[in-house]
Motif scaffolding. Structure first.
Motif, PDB file in Angstrom:
ATOM      1  N   ASN A 149     -17.660 -17.914  17.356  1.00  0.00           N
ATOM      2  CA  ASN A 149     -18.172 -18.626  16.184  1.00  0.00           C
ATOM      3  C   ASN A 149     -17.237 -18.430  14.997  1.00  0.00           C
ATOM      4  N   LYS A 196     -13.015 -14.633  11.059  1.00  0.00           N
ATOM      5  CA  LYS A 196     -13.363 -15.853  10.327  1.00  0.00           C
ATOM      6  C   LYS A 196     -12.339 -16.204   9.265  1.00  0.00           C
ATOM      7  N   VAL A 256     -15.206 -21.329  13.003  1.00  0.00           N
ATOM      8  CA  VAL A 256     -15.399 -21.614  11.566  1.00  0.00           C
ATOM      9  C   VAL A 256     -14.041 -21.535  10.857  1.00  0.00           C
ATOM     10  N   VAL A 296     -19.727 -26.650   6.418  1.00  0.00           N
ATOM     11  CA  VAL A 296     -20.259 -25.647   7.349  1.00  0.00           C
ATOM     12  C   VAL A 296     -21.478 -25.034   6.688  1.00  0.00           C
ATOM     13  N   SER A 297     -22.631 -25.159   7.302  1.00  0.00           N
ATOM     14  CA  SER A 297     -23.852 -24.614   6.694  1.00  0.00           C
ATOM     15  C   SER A 297     -24.929 -24.434   7.742  1.00  0.00           C
ATOM     16  N   GLU A 336     -28.114 -22.806  -4.302  1.00  0.00           N
ATOM     17  CA  GLU A 336     -27.249 -21.860  -3.580  1.00  0.00           C
ATOM     18  C   GLU A 336     -27.255 -20.534  -4.324  1.00  0.00           C
ATOM     19  N   THR A 372     -19.639 -19.619   2.233  1.00  0.00           N
ATOM     20  CA  THR A 372     -18.758 -20.656   2.794  1.00  0.00           C
ATOM     21  C   THR A 372     -17.763 -21.133   1.735  1.00  0.00           C
ATOM     22  N   GLU A 379     -15.111 -18.453   1.576  1.00  0.00           N
ATOM     23  CA  GLU A 379     -14.240 -18.560   2.763  1.00  0.00           C
ATOM     24  C   GLU A 379     -13.247 -19.710   2.601  1.00  0.00           C
ATOM     25  N   PHE A 432     -25.337 -17.779  -3.619  1.00  0.00           N
ATOM     26  CA  PHE A 432     -23.904 -17.503  -3.753  1.00  0.00           C
ATOM     27  C   PHE A 432     -23.338 -17.955  -2.420  1.00  0.00           C
ATOM     28  N   GLY A 433     -22.498 -18.961  -2.426  1.00  0.00           N
ATOM     29  CA  GLY A 433     -22.104 -19.566  -1.149  1.00  0.00           C
ATOM     30  C   GLY A 433     -20.905 -18.869  -0.519  1.00  0.00           C
ATOM     31  N   PRO A 453     -25.031 -23.620  12.767  1.00  0.00           N
ATOM     32  CA  PRO A 453     -25.384 -22.798  13.915  1.00  0.00           C
ATOM     33  C   PRO A 453     -26.329 -23.496  14.880  1.00  0.00           C
ATOM     34  N   GLU A 481     -23.599 -11.954   8.052  1.00  0.00           N
ATOM     35  CA  GLU A 481     -22.140 -11.987   7.911  1.00  0.00           C
ATOM     36  C   GLU A 481     -21.656 -10.722   7.175  1.00  0.00           C
ATOM     37  N   LEU A 495     -22.733 -24.429  16.577  1.00  0.00           N
ATOM     38  CA  LEU A 495     -21.998 -23.242  17.020  1.00  0.00           C
ATOM     39  C   LEU A 495     -22.972 -22.190  17.526  1.00  0.00           C
ATOM     40  N   GLY A 545     -26.121 -16.876   8.774  1.00  0.00           N
ATOM     41  CA  GLY A 545     -26.317 -16.743   7.343  1.00  0.00           C
ATOM     42  C   GLY A 545     -25.468 -15.634   6.740  1.00  0.00           C
ATOM     43  N   GLY A 546     -25.462 -15.642   5.423  1.00  0.00           N
ATOM     44  CA  GLY A 546     -24.563 -14.772   4.680  1.00  0.00           C
ATOM     45  C   GLY A 546     -24.863 -13.285   4.832  1.00  0.00           C
ATOM     46  N   LEU A 550     -24.173 -18.677  17.840  1.00  0.00           N
ATOM     47  CA  LEU A 550     -23.938 -17.451  17.081  1.00  0.00           C
ATOM     48  C   LEU A 550     -23.898 -16.227  17.983  1.00  0.00           C
TER      49      LEU A 550
HETATM   50  N1  UDP Z   1     -21.820 -19.628   9.331  1.00  0.00           N
HETATM   51  C1  UDP Z   1     -21.364 -19.444  10.622  1.00  0.00           C
HETATM   52  N2  UDP Z   1     -21.612 -20.405  11.545  1.00  0.00           N
HETATM   53  C2  UDP Z   1     -22.292 -21.530  11.230  1.00  0.00           C
HETATM   54  C3  UDP Z   1     -22.736 -21.729   9.901  1.00  0.00           C
HETATM   55  C4  UDP Z   1     -22.500 -20.747   8.978  1.00  0.00           C
HETATM   56  O1  UDP Z   1     -20.734 -18.428  10.933  1.00  0.00           O
HETATM   57  O2  UDP Z   1     -22.493 -22.360  12.106  1.00  0.00           O
HETATM   58  C5  UDP Z   1     -21.534 -18.577   8.349  1.00  0.00           C
HETATM   59  C6  UDP Z   1     -20.624 -19.041   7.236  1.00  0.00           C
HETATM   60  O3  UDP Z   1     -19.271 -19.018   7.661  1.00  0.00           O
HETATM   61  C7  UDP Z   1     -20.951 -18.017   6.158  1.00  0.00           C
HETATM   62  C8  UDP Z   1     -22.433 -17.754   6.394  1.00  0.00           C
HETATM   63  O4  UDP Z   1     -22.721 -18.166   7.722  1.00  0.00           O
HETATM   64  O5  UDP Z   1     -20.225 -16.839   6.362  1.00  0.00           O
HETATM   65  C9  UDP Z   1     -23.311 -18.555   5.440  1.00  0.00           C
HETATM   66  O6  UDP Z   1     -23.349 -17.890   4.238  1.00  0.00           O
HETATM   67  P1  UDP Z   1     -23.673 -18.669   2.874  1.00  0.00           P
HETATM   68  O7  UDP Z   1     -23.720 -17.652   1.799  1.00  0.00           O
HETATM   69  O8  UDP Z   1     -22.707 -19.801   2.681  1.00  0.00           O
HETATM   70  O9  UDP Z   1     -25.100 -19.333   3.115  1.00  0.00           O
HETATM   71  P2  UDP Z   1     -26.500 -18.749   3.637  1.00  0.00           P
HETATM   72  O10 UDP Z   1     -26.614 -19.230   5.044  1.00  0.00           O
HETATM   73  O11 UDP Z   1     -26.470 -17.247   3.505  1.00  0.00           O
HETATM   74  O12 UDP Z   1     -27.510 -19.416   2.752  1.00  0.00           O
END
Ligand code: UDP
Length: 447
Positions: A333, A201, A337, A253-254, A354, A359, A362, A356-357, A287, A40, A325, A36-37, A327
């Motif tokens: 990972n 990443k 990505v 990717v989510s 959402e 992904t 990225e 703030f996405g 993940p 990250e 993936l 998750g963000g 983590l």
């Molecule tokens: N992410 C990852 N591996 C995955 C799925 C997601 O590293 O298998 C990362 C993605 O690259 C991003 C973060 O997790 O950096 C997801 O952040 P986002 O704000 O899009 O969504 P959140 O999961 O926080 O709701």
């Protein structure tokens, strides 16, 4: 219950903006070291704060299944998503209060009065009163939200969290309009999340580096190519066969979360995109659910996507690839990505909600052509027809498919939108700006 220090390798970052010295430790507190963000963001920010001379530590809070079931509902509700479990009542309040009280006591064993602390998301907000009473200077950063404050879910959830909202000196939101009514104006701060362009990443990949990573997990084959740098076990790929040469890749990717609508992407691809675009393949990457302790829905949502994939007619199923993936291998990972996002012809973010996405950011940095739902923070990230394509009704698989097909058919449009997305990301969503925002926040907390 447990509180663990997340230990990260140091970052050599002499070029970061100078941090104002303050002689106190900054603590960031959330509920997962992976996935998750927020994780990250902290993986990047904590080492880079330390490298810039701001002593910073990260605590990841544990909790039991009951607690994370409640906090996951708070997450969905703050996005304005209907809660199938009904109203938040006495049981939820008891579970949330008891767990955060106990976690607060454990956390206070690490912190000293005068330290600065940033709590992330509703999971940890409940610690704010106890930390603040002990002399810690507390901010709360909320990475989720909705501007629809009239929604009963949103209203009720802010009422549920109300007893904890006076304690933070600052409440940080990702998008203007997410702050709930009733906060003091001086409490509210806006910090849009960012990405680090130098991180594994996002950094530029050497020729063949991305393809080699995708070969290593079996997503691509190239008899002439060498083995990839990614370790075995970094990902599990469920597919009938690897991507054929020349495949056009649509990627999302989510996390496996209902609000990301992986199932909706799969259905739109199978029913509306695959029949009209023979070379198109879909890659859904997320993940390994077991790696994210504070997201109890991951395994169930992945199982639903997997079942839907198994039920597809064989010729369509052969064009859909599910990637899980690990983590635990953070670098592996991140590289995967990166490789997936750079391999994609179209990147989708068909979220129903959402905050703030990341992904999306990225993808923008990589100059990708993006189709995303016009929800939450996404329209503040990219603008329709300027840096990507937005779908007005997030549930409308038809409109989503049309926009994906439009991009697949028009390389010029993909390049124009992707270039503009990269420029906007460079201007607004890179780590240096967020770092400066953080330093300003710490100064305000001390003042
Ligand atoms: N992410 C990852 N591996 C995955 C799925 C997601 O590293 O298998 C990362 C993605 O690259 C991003 C973060 O997790 O950096 C997801 O952040 P986002 O704000 O899009 O969504 P959140 O999961 O926080 O709701």
């Amino acid at each position: 219950m447990s509180v663990s220090l997340v230990d990260l390798p140091p970052a050599p970052r002499p070029s970061e903006p100078a941090a104002p010295p303050h002689g106190r430790t900054v603590w960031h507190i959330n509920t997962t070291a992976h996935g998750g963000g927020v994780a990250e963001l902290l993986r990047r920010a904590v080492p880079s704060h330390n490298a810039a001379g701001v002593p910073t530590k990260w605590l990841a809070l544990g909790g039991d299944a009951e607690f994370f079931a409640v906090t996951k509902r708070l997450h969905h509700r703050l996005h304005g998503y209907r809660d199938p479990h009904g109203a938040l009542g006495g049981d939820e309040r008891r579970i949330y209060a008891a767990t955060t009280r106990q976690l607060g006591a454990e956390v206070l064993g690490h912190l000293a009065p005068g330290d600065l602390c940033v709590l992330h998301d509703p999971q940890s907000l409940g610690l704010a009163p106890a930390l603040s009473a002990a002399g810690v200077r507390v901010a709360w950063r909320c990475h989720i939200g909705s501007t629809d404050h009239a929604s009963p879910e949103v209203r009720e959830t802010w009422e549920f969290l109300r007893p904890y909202l006076d304690a933070p000196l600052r409440c940080v939101f990702s998008v203007d309009g997410y702050a709930p009514p009733g906060l003091r104006p001086e409490q509210c701060v806006l910090i849009p999340p960012s990405i680090d362009p130098a991180a594994a990443k996002n950094r530029a990949l050497a020729p063949d580096e991305g393809a080699a990573a995708l070969r290593a997990i079996g997503l691509e084959t190239d008899p002439a190519g060498g083995p990839g740098p990614v370790r075995a076990g970094t990902a599990t790929v469920l597919q009938d066969a690897p991507l054929p040469p020349g495949a056009e890749v649509v990627l999302q990717v989510s996390r496996w979360d209902p609000l990301k609508d992986m199932e909706g992407v799969l259905a739109a691809f199978a029913e509306r995109i695959a029949p009209r675009r023979a070379a198109a393949h879909l890659v859904l990457a997320g993940p390994e659910p077991l790696d994210i302790p504070d997201d109890p829905e991951g395994a169930e949502i992945f199982a639903r996507v997997h079942d839907a994939w198994l039920a597809l007619p064989a010729p369509v199923r052969a064009r859909v690839h599910l990637v899980k993936l690990t983590l635990k291998d953070t670098e592996g990972n991140a590289l995967l990505v990166n490789a997936l996002q750079r391999r994609a012809d179209v990147i989708a973010q068909k979220s129903l909600r959402e905050g703030f996405g990341l992904t999306v950011t990225e993808a923008m940095w990589k100059g990708a052509a993006v189709v995303a739902s016009r929800v939450g923070g996404i329209p503040s990230q990219l603008r329709h027809e300027r840096e990507g394509l937005l779908v007005a009704d997030a549930r409308d698989g038809g409109e989503f498919a049309e926009q994906v097909l439009r991009l697949l058919a028009d390389e010029g449009l993909r390049r124009r939108l992707g270039d503009a997305a990269h420029r906007r990301c460079a201007e607004l969503f890179l780590a240096e700006r967020e770092l400066a925002d953080h330093y300003r926040l710490y100064q305000e907390l001390r003042a």
